[in-house]
Design a protein around this motif. Sequence first.
Motif, PDB file in Angstrom:
ATOM      1  N   ALA A 146       2.756  11.248  -8.819  1.00 57.17           N
ATOM      2  CA  ALA A 146       3.404  11.807  -7.630  1.00 57.17           C
ATOM      3  C   ALA A 146       3.860  10.709  -6.683  1.00 57.17           C
ATOM      4  N   ALA A 147       3.061   9.665  -6.563  1.00 56.44           N
ATOM      5  CA  ALA A 147       3.462   8.539  -5.711  1.00 56.44           C
ATOM      6  C   ALA A 147       4.673   7.831  -6.297  1.00 56.44           C
ATOM      7  N   GLY A 148       4.745   7.754  -7.641  1.00 57.90           N
ATOM      8  CA  GLY A 148       5.902   7.150  -8.272  1.00 57.90           C
ATOM      9  C   GLY A 148       7.180   7.905  -7.991  1.00 57.90           C
ATOM     10  N   LEU A 149       7.099   9.238  -7.953  1.00 54.49           N
ATOM     11  CA  LEU A 149       8.281  10.037  -7.610  1.00 54.49           C
ATOM     12  C   LEU A 149       8.752   9.754  -6.186  1.00 54.49           C
ATOM     13  N   VAL A 150       7.812   9.631  -5.271  1.00 54.00           N
ATOM     14  CA  VAL A 150       8.179   9.287  -3.893  1.00 54.00           C
ATOM     15  C   VAL A 150       8.803   7.894  -3.850  1.00 54.00           C
ATOM     16  N   GLU A 173       0.843  -1.196   0.000  1.00 58.06           N
ATOM     17  CA  GLU A 173       0.000   0.000   0.000  1.00 58.06           C
ATOM     18  C   GLU A 173       0.877   1.245   0.000  1.00 58.06           C
ATOM     19  N   PRO A 174       0.378   2.351  -0.556  1.00 59.35           N
ATOM     20  CA  PRO A 174       1.186   3.581  -0.594  1.00 59.35           C
ATOM     21  C   PRO A 174       1.516   4.083   0.804  1.00 59.35           C
ATOM     22  N   THR A 175       2.685   4.675   0.929  1.00 57.34           N
ATOM     23  CA  THR A 175       3.099   5.258   2.206  1.00 57.34           C
ATOM     24  C   THR A 175       2.333   6.554   2.455  1.00 57.34           C
ATOM     25  N   GLU A 176       2.427   7.041   3.682  1.00 55.05           N
ATOM     26  CA  GLU A 176       1.791   8.321   3.990  1.00 55.05           C
ATOM     27  C   GLU A 176       2.398   9.441   3.161  1.00 55.05           C
ATOM     28  N   ALA A 177       3.695   9.374   2.909  1.00 57.66           N
ATOM     29  CA  ALA A 177       4.333  10.389   2.070  1.00 57.66           C
ATOM     30  C   ALA A 177       3.775  10.348   0.654  1.00 57.66           C
ATOM     31  N   MET A 178       3.497   9.155   0.158  1.00 56.53           N
ATOM     32  CA  MET A 178       2.896   9.027  -1.171  1.00 56.53           C
ATOM     33  C   MET A 178       1.485   9.616  -1.190  1.00 56.53           C
ATOM     34  N   ARG A 179       0.718   9.311  -0.166  1.00 57.14           N
ATOM     35  CA  ARG A 179      -0.657   9.814  -0.113  1.00 57.14           C
ATOM     36  C   ARG A 179      -0.670  11.349  -0.073  1.00 57.14           C
ATOM     37  N   THR A 206       3.682  16.760 -13.359  1.00 55.94           N
ATOM     38  CA  THR A 206       4.193  15.734 -12.446  1.00 55.94           C
ATOM     39  C   THR A 206       4.541  14.461 -13.205  1.00 55.94           C
ATOM     40  N   VAL A 207       3.743  14.129 -14.200  1.00 53.11           N
ATOM     41  CA  VAL A 207       4.067  12.976 -15.047  1.00 53.11           C
ATOM     42  C   VAL A 207       5.379  13.213 -15.778  1.00 53.11           C
ATOM     43  N   ARG A 208       5.541  14.417 -16.328  1.00 55.85           N
ATOM     44  CA  ARG A 208       6.772  14.720 -17.054  1.00 55.85           C
ATOM     45  C   ARG A 208       7.993  14.624 -16.134  1.00 55.85           C
ATOM     46  N   GLU A 209       7.841  15.066 -14.912  1.00 56.71           N
ATOM     47  CA  GLU A 209       8.954  14.955 -13.960  1.00 56.71           C
ATOM     48  C   GLU A 209       9.274  13.490 -13.684  1.00 56.71           C
ATOM     49  N   LEU A 210       8.239  12.680 -13.477  1.00 58.49           N
ATOM     50  CA  LEU A 210       8.460  11.255 -13.236  1.00 58.49           C
ATOM     51  C   LEU A 210       9.137  10.600 -14.434  1.00 58.49           C
ATOM     52  N   GLU A 211       8.706  10.946 -15.622  1.00 58.38           N
ATOM     53  CA  GLU A 211       9.316  10.361 -16.823  1.00 58.38           C
ATOM     54  C   GLU A 211      10.796  10.732 -16.922  1.00 58.38           C
ATOM     55  N   ALA A 212      11.124  11.975 -16.583  1.00 59.02           N
ATOM     56  CA  ALA A 212      12.525  12.402 -16.636  1.00 59.02           C
ATOM     57  C   ALA A 212      13.365  11.657 -15.603  1.00 59.02           C
ATOM     58  N   GLY A 262       1.298   1.971 -11.790  1.00 57.86           N
ATOM     59  CA  GLY A 262       2.141   2.626 -12.772  1.00 57.86           C
ATOM     60  C   GLY A 262       3.473   1.964 -13.021  1.00 57.86           C
ATOM     61  N   SER A 263       3.960   2.151 -14.245  1.00 56.19           N
ATOM     62  CA  SER A 263       5.269   1.681 -14.675  1.00 56.19           C
ATOM     63  C   SER A 263       5.890   2.716 -15.580  1.00 56.19           C
ATOM     64  N   ILE A 264       7.174   2.547 -15.829  1.00 59.56           N
ATOM     65  CA  ILE A 264       7.918   3.412 -16.725  1.00 59.56           C
ATOM     66  C   ILE A 264       8.456   2.572 -17.884  1.00 59.56           C
ATOM     67  N   LEU A 265       8.301   3.098 -19.094  1.00 56.40           N
ATOM     68  CA  LEU A 265       8.887   2.509 -20.295  1.00 56.40           C
ATOM     69  C   LEU A 265       9.906   3.504 -20.812  1.00 56.40           C
ATOM     70  N   ALA A 266      11.169   3.096 -20.935  1.00 57.50           N
ATOM     71  CA  ALA A 266      12.239   4.019 -21.286  1.00 57.50           C
ATOM     72  C   ALA A 266      12.980   3.551 -22.524  1.00 57.50           C
ATOM     73  N   GLY A 267      13.510   4.519 -23.259  1.00 56.76           N
ATOM     74  CA  GLY A 267      14.275   4.232 -24.463  1.00 56.76           C
ATOM     75  C   GLY A 267      14.795   5.521 -25.063  1.00 56.76           C
ATOM     76  N   SER A 268      15.032   5.505 -26.362  1.00 57.87           N
ATOM     77  CA  SER A 268      15.497   6.703 -27.052  1.00 57.87           C
ATOM     78  C   SER A 268      14.357   7.712 -27.192  1.00 57.87           C
ATOM     79  N   ARG A 269      14.710   8.946 -27.524  1.00 60.68           N
ATOM     80  CA  ARG A 269      13.667   9.961 -27.725  1.00 60.68           C
ATOM     81  C   ARG A 269      12.740   9.572 -28.870  1.00 60.68           C
ATOM     82  N   ASP A 270      13.312   9.086 -29.952  1.00 56.52           N
ATOM     83  CA  ASP A 270      12.490   8.682 -31.089  1.00 56.52           C
ATOM     84  C   ASP A 270      11.553   7.541 -30.705  1.00 56.52           C
ATOM     85  N   PHE A 271      12.069   6.597 -29.940  1.00 56.48           N
ATOM     86  CA  PHE A 271      11.224   5.489 -29.494  1.00 56.48           C
ATOM     87  C   PHE A 271      10.048   5.998 -28.676  1.00 56.48           C
ATOM     88  N   VAL A 272      10.296   6.910 -27.748  1.00 55.29           N
ATOM     89  CA  VAL A 272       9.229   7.390 -26.862  1.00 55.29           C
ATOM     90  C   VAL A 272       8.189   8.189 -27.642  1.00 55.29           C
TER      91      VAL A 272
END
Length: 362
Positions: A256-260, A28-34, A52-58, A224-234
């Motif tokens: 935001a929870a993913g960043l935590v 379960e998510p932590t209190e910091a995540m919530r 926030t999504v863009r930050e997580l992706e970076a 949530g998950s992250i899919l990473a690769g080249s810029r062209d791929f994304v």
Amino acid sequence: MSASPASDRAPVTGAGRPIDLRSDTVTEPTEAMREAMRMAVVGDDGLDGDPTVRELEAVGAAAMGKEDALFVTSGTMGNLVAALVHAGRGGEALVDEHAHVARSEGGGISRLAGLMCTAVRSHDGMMDLDALAASMRGDYSRHGAPTAMVVVETSHNHAGGRALPLPYLAAVSERARAAGAAVHIDGARIFNAALAQGVPPAAIAAFGDTVTFCLSKGLSAPMGSILAGSRDFVVRARSYRRMVGGGLRQAGCVAAAGLVALRDMLGRLADDHRRAHVLWASLRTPTPALVGNAPDTNIVLVHLGASNPGGATACAARLSARGILVRPRDADTLRIVIHRHIDDDAIRVAAAEIALATGSEH
């Protein structure tokens, strides 16, 4: 000694919660995540983008040593989107015979990405390299289209959380790239694998053109998950994500929870590995064959053998009646996954109950 009937003894957890060892997805998510979710700055990720999504992706891309990344709802979606992008070259995906993408993702590689999924014989999560080379097609032939992608999984779920050796990953990458095929790493638990091998996750991801990792397993984010690769791929992956229903809106509420998770939860994975080893050692003491080799990460396999009545399903039911939740991996094997809700006391109780249920107690 055979296990006693469940009715003969009181449940170990009383009126409290059971000891849930089915998966690290139950975290379960932590209190910091919530709190981060509550306060997240959001935007329409399908229009101008969610900050926030863009930050997580970076952050996710940087962790994998890749140019860019895409937030997806699950590892299954990430693997599917990767297949859709890589499918542009040809018509075949080579995977190990016990891969999650082959066994547990609804056949999406074939049904949705249109790739023939060819299972290569494997042991301990690793494809036989000679069989892989023999299966590889670098061009069109009378037998079909060229190999579009090779998928490797680390840590390997079916192999009990095995962290695939880096020389093996290098060998797979070399063979695939010689044939012009992409390498995709299903790194659902890549942080566990990296910890077990004492390397940064980017050192593992370097062997793949693309990589997925999950935020909702040992890292405890709600999804949530992250899919990473080249810029062209994304760029291409973003289009395919929309095709499969992943055009997210104010997704920063969950990103935001993913960043935590990436900020706070990586360091504590060592506790899960340590406790998995303690459980393994406790079960191994009376019956070495019950658990085989020591776990690399946070998964322990319990091999019941033909003598255990009813196999894994019946054994899981006996444990459930005692407040211990586990899942069968196959007819004769239980898969036990340690996560942040499992403390040292839970390990001690679970070890005793599993030993009793399998007839291997002292």
